[in-house]
Enzyme design. Structure first.
Site, PDB file in Angstrom:
ATOM      1  CB  THR A 188      -0.937  -0.034   1.227  1.00 52.51           C
ATOM      2  OG1 THR A 188      -1.836  -1.127   1.056  1.00 52.51           O
ATOM      3  CG2 THR A 188      -1.725   1.255   1.360  1.00 52.51           C
ATOM      4  CG  HIS A 226      -3.721  14.217   5.186  1.00 55.41           C
ATOM      5  ND1 HIS A 226      -4.354  14.795   4.110  1.00 55.41           N
ATOM      6  CD2 HIS A 226      -3.633  12.888   4.912  1.00 55.41           C
ATOM      7  CE1 HIS A 226      -4.640  13.844   3.218  1.00 55.41           C
ATOM      8  NE2 HIS A 226      -4.210  12.685   3.681  1.00 55.41           N
TER       9      HIS A 226
END
Lengths: 419, 492
Positions: free
Chosen positions: B51, B60
């Site tokens: 992933t 973020h």
């Protein structure tokens, strides 16, 4: 021991493929003294070195040569002309004042000043990403040119059971090459309703080997996690959208892509040269000079050619003009602009001057039978067949051009009206 | 610095981490501070190949997730750790900020809510921008945008580079790495776990399950599967450098229930990427891209930036988010003592990863693991060195020291032979391993020109024939030997 390089050259040529080599000869013909070719690879010759098939030189040398043979003739001439060739070297940047920053396997970091520069970087192949083929991302998907390098330069095969997407010339050549290597070439799939390669390649590489060409078809899905296992092929409609309801699967371990070539203009864009979106190369005058005075372009970096013979012809001229500028010779600026009109995909150069006979190269957008090509209102030429795969080369006489002073000259191709 | 295939296994460890994604690698580095026998085992041929490799690469800004959730708490804590990590581990990092766009009147309220949530969490610099301000700062965005929430703390990295850096640092501090080592079974005898792999049996007192989309299956091997993972696929499309710089910040729409929406991502190396989609899939190896995915992404992007065309795509890929039913991270002790789950690490998992590592370490301390700091622990690694990012003087010096810096292997991204050799010395075993470490093959030609040069370097350095070099591990061989018996086939 290598001789030390100069810090100033009259003409520096970026790229030592067929375009760069011919440009060097052209510059020498113009009478300049110091000429340097910079090439990324270990030896000059460019992509010709991996094109071991024959078919080169029919126009230029009037005989049939292999790629390496064609390159060899130019390399020999360039060497006997005392042109310096700096291989294993990479031009990082060119300043608007024509200072080149180069890194070189032999010399390290270099800075050179040129009086004029010829861009001859060639082109690269379009990749899977540019057509957004859905599916997995296994090994075994590669451009036809990479497969050619594998087989001809490294002696290994890209796979055993091969499918080819796109009918560009390299794909057709590789269909034949891999068949000769004992691979099973299952078919060539072409999105367009017509072959993108030269007719002679379609005949000699597919027809002669019984390899099917599926027109108006594309790869709609690539299966296989680690290595290609099979492809879903779908026919496309007139808007080139795949019709998945009529799709079929083909078992193979390799997908070669021969879906077009893109001029390699990284340096040109960094130099902020004015580009022509239709060719993907810089806009040039009839002297093959770009929008930055002293910078010239030729070969596949300018527009993708069909035959290397025309690359050589064009590049000789570009080199000569670059040489003339380097020694301070001036020719009249262009005073006629050219515009691609009906059915014309691209036109090089983008402007002309009536002081001498001019050569222009055109490509049509689609195959056309029984048609008439017109330039302005005074030139007309009939063709039985025009196809996008083959460039149109026209020579225009000064007497014709002289009537168009200051005008925009439009080039159209129209079907001949039924009489 | 190697995949460990030649190591003798059967050794016992204090802690074994299962899974070498960003979380496993961050855990390995954090735990390598302490006097522990520590191993990380990874199914794929190199770390970061699951992933993490396909992540959007966004750190973020810290205000997205609610502080009522574990992911919300670890998001902001993680964000603040990345500048130091990037400096120590020498990977690319740019704090470029993000803009969250209100496209419709009903979005305006959400901007206010999110600003408040961020401020409550201590995220600095949050500001609502007017259309005039948006036009001034990001002139290539559509003029129909009503407002935007600017968060200066958002950043971009290449997640795989972070994985490589983290694991190299952990290894230099004594952690052991075993790649190509899928877990087949786990047995527990008293306080000892024995982990069966094709490379042998690993014994450990503590197992940390960071197996990503397979975490529930690994947990089930010891009967600790009190959670389920499902996969949410995201497709991403990387665009040509022609569009580089048209947007300078991360661009977010207002999120939906399942995703943060389709983003415009100015990647740390410059090119713009758009994506991801969010699609529930059953197959945990479904990394396929689709016509529908591409259509969805470009339709969404056109709502806020008309300058981006699908024809600029140079490559596309898909990744799987590991989502737990709770829609939050699943981090903590399992019903089986000594077996800990670090699972369900969906967005903002990358951002949170350094904080997850600290959180898990403290949890282990609370569970009674003795953590004695090593007298010497080195936070930094020496390389890698990026020619493309060097100044002219640095380039000259580098070439003088190693002439291989004067040989360009990848012309699109200006990658030198020296960098490729360094990458192989530091763990790259495959074409993808080289590509993700040094960017050779990531540019416009997508490896058309450099593949054979990189393969030759791999072949030479690893002592393998070209035909055994793979794209990303066994089964993905790139070429095969010529056939001795030349023939034109079966005479069709």
């Amino acid at each position: 021991m290598k001789s030390p390089l100069r810090s100033r050259y009259d003409v520096v040529i970026v790229g030592g493929g067929p375009a760069g080599l011919a440009a060097a000869l052209g510059a020498r013909q113009a009478g300049v003294e110091h000429i340097l070719i910079v090439d990324r690879e270990i030896e000059a010759g460019g992509i010709l070195n991996q094109c071991i098939h024959s078919g080169f030189g029919l126009h230029y040398f009037k005989e049939e040569l292999t790629g390496p043979e064609y390159a060899e003739r130019f390399i020999r001439n360039v060497q006997s002309d005392q042109v310096e060739i700096l291989t294993d070297s990479y031009v990082l940047d060119i300043s608007p004042a024509l200072q080149l920053e180069i890194i070189s396997g032999g010399y390290g970091h270099l800075q050179l000043q040129a009086q004029s520069v010829v861009l001859a970087m060639g082109c690269r192949e379009r990749t899977r990403g540019s057509i957004r083929t859905p599916g997995f991302r296994p090994a075994g998907v590669m451009t036809a040119g990479l497969a050619q390098k594998m087989v001809n330069m490294h002696g290994v095969l890209p796979g055993r059971r091969i499918a080819i997407l796109g009918s560009g010339d390299i794909g057709l050549i590789m269909a034949r090459r891999l068949s000769l290597e004992g691979c099973d070439v299952t078919g060539v799939y072409e999105l367009q309703p017509h072959c993108s390669g030269l007719t002679r390649n379609q005949v000699q590489c597919l027809d002669d080997f019984g390899i099917p060409l599926h027109l108006s078809a594309t790869v709609a899905f690539i299966h296989g996690r680690d290595r290609v296992e099979r492809l879903t092929i779908a026919p496309v409609n007139h808007e080139l959208i795949p019709d998945l309801s009529r799709s079929w699967d083909v078992a193979c371990d390799t997908l070669l892509l021969s879906i077009g070539l893109i001029p390699e203009n990284e340096l040109s864009t960094r130099l902020r040269l004015r580009m022509d979106p239709a060719t993907g190369g810089p806009q040039v005058t009839s002297n093959l000079e770009t929008s930055l005075p002293g910078v010239f372009a030729c070969g596949n970096v300018l527009h993708v050619h069909d035959l290397v013979d025309f690359v050589s012809e064009e590049s000789l001229r570009a080199g000569r003009f670059a040489g003339e500028v380097a020694i301070g010779m001036r020719r009249p600026s262009d005073n006629i602009s050219l515009q691609a009109g009906e059915n014309i995909a691209s036109c090089v150069p983008q402007s002309l001057s009536p002081d001498r006979e001019q050569i222009i190269y055109l490509r049509v957008k689609r195959p056309l039978k029984n048609c008439v090509l017109t330039i302005g209102d005074r030139y007309e030429k009939s063709f039985r067949m025009l196809v996008p795969a083959e460039m149109i080369r026209l020579t225009l006489a000064p007497e014709l051009l002289d009537r168009y002073f200051g005008e925009m000259l439009k080039i159209d191709v129209r079907l001949r009206e039924a009489t | 610095m190697n995949s460990g295939a030649e190591k003798i296994v059967g050794m016992s460890y204090d802690v074994v981490i299962i899974g070498g994604g960003i979380v496993g690698c961050a855990l390995a580095r954090e735990l390598s501070r302490y006097d522990l026998r520590l191993a990380l085992i990874e199914k794929e041929v190199e770390v970061g190949f699951g992933t993490s490799k396909t992540n959007s690469g966004i750190i973020h800004s810290g205000h997205h997730a609610s502080p009522d959730t574990l992911k919300g708490r670890l998001e902001w804590a993680g964000n603040q750790r990345w500048s130091d990590l990037a400096r120590d581990l020498k990977f690319g990092f740019k704090r470029i900020g993000e803009l969250l766009l209100a496209l419709q009147p009903e979005d305006l309220h959400y901007l206010q809510l999110l600003k408040k949530q961020g401020e409550d969490k201590g995220v600095p610099g949050l500001e609502i921008w007017s259309p005039q301000r948006i036009q001034k700062e990001e002139p290539n965005l559509n003029r129909t945008i009503l407002q935007a929430l600017h968060a200066p703390t958002a950043a971009v990295i290449n997640p795989y580079e972070a994985c490589f850096g983290l694991i190299e640092c952990a290894q230099q501090n004594g952690a052991e790495l075993f790649c190509g080592c899928p877990v087949l079974a786990i047995n527990q005898t008293g306080a000892d776990f024995s982990i069966q792999t094709p490379q042998g049996v690993f014994h450990s007192r503590i197992v940390l399950n960071a197996a990503g989309v397979f975490a529930d299956r690994v947990a089930a091997m010891v009967g600790a599967a009190d959670f389920k993972i499902h996969c949410r696929k995201g497709e991403e499309y990387l665009l040509d450098r022609r569009l580089q710089g048209i947007v300078t910040r991360l661009i977010f729409p207002v999120p939906t229930a399942t995703s943060k929406g389709v983003l415009i991502i100015p990647t740390v190396d410059g090119p713009i990427m758009v994506g991801p989609t969010a699609e529930e899939v059953n197959n945990r190896e479904d990394l396929s891209t689709s016509f529908a995915g591409a259509a969805k992404i470009f339709a969404a992007v056109h709502q806020y930036c008309k300058a981006i065309s699908e024809r600029d795509t140079i490559t596309e890929f898909a990744g799987l988010r590991a989502v737990a039913e709770t829609n939050d991270f699943v981090i903590g002790p399992s019903p089986v003592k000594g077996f800990f789950n670090v699972a369900g690490i969906q967005s903002p998992g990358l951002t949170a990863a350094p904080a997850i590592a600290t959180y898990v370490t403290e949890m282990l301390r609370c569970e009674g693991l003795k953590l004695a700091e090593k007298p010497v622990w080195k936070a930094e690694i020496d390389g890698p060195f990026r020619f493309a990012r060097m100044t002219q003087q640095q380039r000259q010096a580098a070439i003088l020291q190693d002439p291989a810096f004067g040989r360009i292997v990848c012309r699109c991204e200006a990658v030198t032979e020296a960098e490729v050799r360094y990458a192989i010395r530091h763990g790259a075993r495959t074409l993808d391993g080289v590509k993700f470490r040094v960017r050779a093959g990531m540019g416009r030609c997508q490896g058309g020109f450099c593949t054979m040069r990189v393969m030759a370097l791999l072949s030479e350095t690893l002592g393998l024939p070209l035909t055994e070099i793979t794209k990303r591990g066994h089964g993905s061989e790139v070429c095969c030997p010529r056939q001795d018996n030349l023939s034109v086939g079966d005479g069709r």
